[in-house]
Design an enzyme around this catalytic site. Sequence first.
Site, short mmCIF file in Angstrom:
data_model
loop_
_atom_site.label_atom_id
_atom_site.label_comp_id
_atom_site.label_asym_id
_atom_site.label_seq_id
_atom_site.Cartn_x
_atom_site.Cartn_y
_atom_site.Cartn_z
N ASP A 195 0.82 -1.22 0.00
CA ASP A 195 0.00 0.00 0.00
C ASP A 195 0.86 1.28 0.00
OD1 ASP A 195 -2.18 1.60 0.22
OD2 ASP A 195 -2.87 0.81 2.14
N TRP A 248 -4.14 -8.61 -3.99
CA TRP A 248 -5.47 -7.97 -4.14
C TRP A 248 -6.11 -7.95 -2.76
CZ3 TRP A 248 -8.42 -7.39 -9.03
CH2 TRP A 248 -9.77 -7.02 -8.83
N ASP A 249 -6.19 -6.76 -2.19
CA ASP A 249 -6.67 -6.62 -0.82
C ASP A 249 -8.13 -6.17 -0.81
OD1 ASP A 249 -6.55 -6.52 1.92
OD2 ASP A 249 -4.91 -5.07 2.03
N ASP A 251 -3.00 -10.78 9.13
CA ASP A 251 -2.11 -9.65 9.40
C ASP A 251 -1.30 -9.90 10.67
OD1 ASP A 251 -2.86 -8.28 7.20
OD2 ASP A 251 -4.08 -6.78 8.22
C1 GLA Z 1 -4.33 -4.86 4.91
C2 GLA Z 1 -3.50 -6.07 4.56
C3 GLA Z 1 -2.05 -5.83 4.91
C4 GLA Z 1 -1.54 -4.60 4.18
C5 GLA Z 1 -2.42 -3.41 4.51
C6 GLA Z 1 -2.06 -2.22 3.65
O1 GLA Z 1 -4.42 -4.70 6.27
O2 GLA Z 1 -3.99 -7.20 5.20
O3 GLA Z 1 -1.27 -6.95 4.57
O4 GLA Z 1 -1.52 -4.85 2.80
O5 GLA Z 1 -3.80 -3.70 4.29
O6 GLA Z 1 -2.88 -1.14 3.89
#
Ligand code: GLA
Length: 759
Positions: A357, A467-468, A528
């Site tokens: 990001d 791809w989030d 995460d």
């Molecule tokens: C989410 C994802 C993380 C990261 C952040 C970036 O929380 O799970 O791995 O990519 O977004 O904003």
Amino acid sequence: MKNIIYDDGVFLLNTKNTSYCFKVNDYLHLEHVHYGNRIEINDVDALTLKRSIAYGDSVLYEQGSQYCLDATCLEYGNVGRGDFKEDSILTNINIADFKFEDYEIVDGDVDPANLPNAYGADETLKVTLIDINLQLDLYYGLFYETDVITRRVVVTNVSNNSIHLNKVMSMCLDLTQDDLMLLDFTGAWSNEVNKNEKKIQTGTYVVSSNTGFSSNRTNPGFIIKKGHTDEFHGEAWGFNLIYSGSHYSSINKNDKGIVRINSGINYINFDYELNKDDSFYTPVVVLTYSDGGLNELSHHFHDFINENIVRGTYKKKERPILINSWEAYMFDYNKRKLLALANKAKDLGIELFVLDDGWFSTRNDDTSGLGDYNVNKKKLPGGIKALSNKIHELDMKFGLWVEPEAINPDSDLYRAHPDWAIEDNEYKTLYERNELLLDLTKSEVRDYIVENINKLIEDNNIDYIKWDMNRQLIGVSGKYDYEYIKGLYEVLDRIFKDKDVLFESCSSGGNRFDLGMLCYSPQIWSSDDTDAIERIKIQKNLSYLYPLSTMGAHVSASPSTAVLRKTPLNTRFNVACFGDLGYELDLNNLSSLEINEIKKQVEFYKQHRQTFQYGKFYRVESSDNKESFEVKLDETIVGKFRKLMNSSVGFDTLKVIDLKDGMYDITSRPFSINIETFGHLINFVLPFKVNTEGLLVKEVSKYKGLDSKQEHYVASSNALKQGIKLNNLYISSGYNEDVRLPLDFGSELYLIKEKKDNE
Ligand code: GLA
């Protein structure tokens, strides 16, 4: 040889080790007979529920008979006909009586809808049931080698009026076994897949999500097992949906002891109007059975997913070791920093650089920019292309993070198309991570996403996409939820179908870890939470339903951002290697000692990558303080993990299972421990005294660690099955080089190779 057999009203579906059987009974209902071990077609009468007497509280289906649907196992629940087990279908009509009409057996797959599906079925059976108003086509896919049966339903309105579908399950299965338990997997952000065990008593248990997505709150996959079934013995039935939206499964045990399992899309708030001759297609549900315990059940899922769900270039292909910028820099980076990270990663043998990001628009935190694709030139002069070129010059692959389903109100896209965001105009807008979702039911929104992502990939030579998706879908109907997911699948299909790009799906970590996404993305970011000790649980519990090849698993910094726990680098690797290995920390902030360790880790992983990603995975031992994992291909690797040490700990064993008869060489993977770990104890081994808190120790610890001695044992497969005795762990009475040093949160990896005759 045909494995779907029809004989005089009886259907028998045989996989390698299982049989699924039902029959057309005297009343033309489809009566379920058996799902379990292999049986013969002649067993049908013996296995059918008897009807020698009618229950006093039953609604008889025919006067003078003993036949009542409540005491009958059905392939699909009828409605309003005296079956009080949970309904599989609900409409505005309140009544449905499905009778056998026809069947068809075809070779290979039959895929009647544009929802993701498994592929490579050996045979498919379609059974048509007819009611006054509705036709039901029940589809059964047979996957012989992986012991899987898939099911789905197509409902067609055969009346002259429109009908409102309020619930339609992909399958219904009535089991008659007693002493059953439900295992389901619930969680939250950064705390995914906690395994729960519930004894199934009379009543209803629900495994569902209503967040618009398969969710980290409750994974769609679940297991029913006999009470005594453990990892290695006993019967278990596994279920999972090929679907990424809100799901609903219920386990309903009635007063007669029949356990009805319904599974499908979440029907709460679901209203789908079917006009005359219209059909509704449910997603596919995956079923498997084993009488060899939970590990074997998981192996069925693992083989099936690797063989029949994951597709494209990366099917059964080794996944690259990656470095991801997120936990290293979050939003705070520039091209120089990124290239320094990439260069270091390259030195260590890492193969793929992923820019997470923060690369676009005004995105220096999570309040703005989602929806826009213009690169942030301050951070990346020359754009993504220049960075991608540099990474490729290093002979590394280049990957990029995107979150295409979401939009920040502070974005050019929102300013241009506020109506593209899912918002209710009458109620106050509610945000999650400052974002809204885009309306994927609109074709112009889908086109916008497809065009932008395709352009990004093509213009910048992108090899990998993360791809989030970071929010839940709220305030919409069940039908909308279903349409959104169909919109998403269309978008993913259009983008990834014919590309070599490796696609890793992510949703705040594991908020969309499901078989629907795995039809497009061969791997998924598991959580995460990258704390190694937490990850043991997360990866272990995911393994009940999904293979290691699907789990993104990274080594991150210590203390972990998730729980601020300090864990040895050795353990962080030993956990992450049971998955698709990556690193997610600032490699330029590490000591030479750590850098050398990582270099060896990467080398080790590359040597054994096939085993780690595609080996047969076993959950071998588990207690509050210990876990052990085994993965096996031509070689076997065991990971032993410990939480807390205690002084004067007893003996320790290494148990290795599923080895063919023979003699084996067992070696541990050597690693180095930071000397600061030993505090004042180093003064006992050094010829002079040092200040253990001082600069000297700090400086030396950057370069020199205490090396674990490589252990070496020789043992037979039988001895290993019992558990061979390992060198003693450190206890406070002293240290010599044969002592093992696992520490708190310590771990070891053992490599087990067959001894050749002449060795
Ligand atoms: C989410 C994802 C993380 C990261 C952040 C970036 O929380 O799970 O791995 O990519 O977004 O904003």
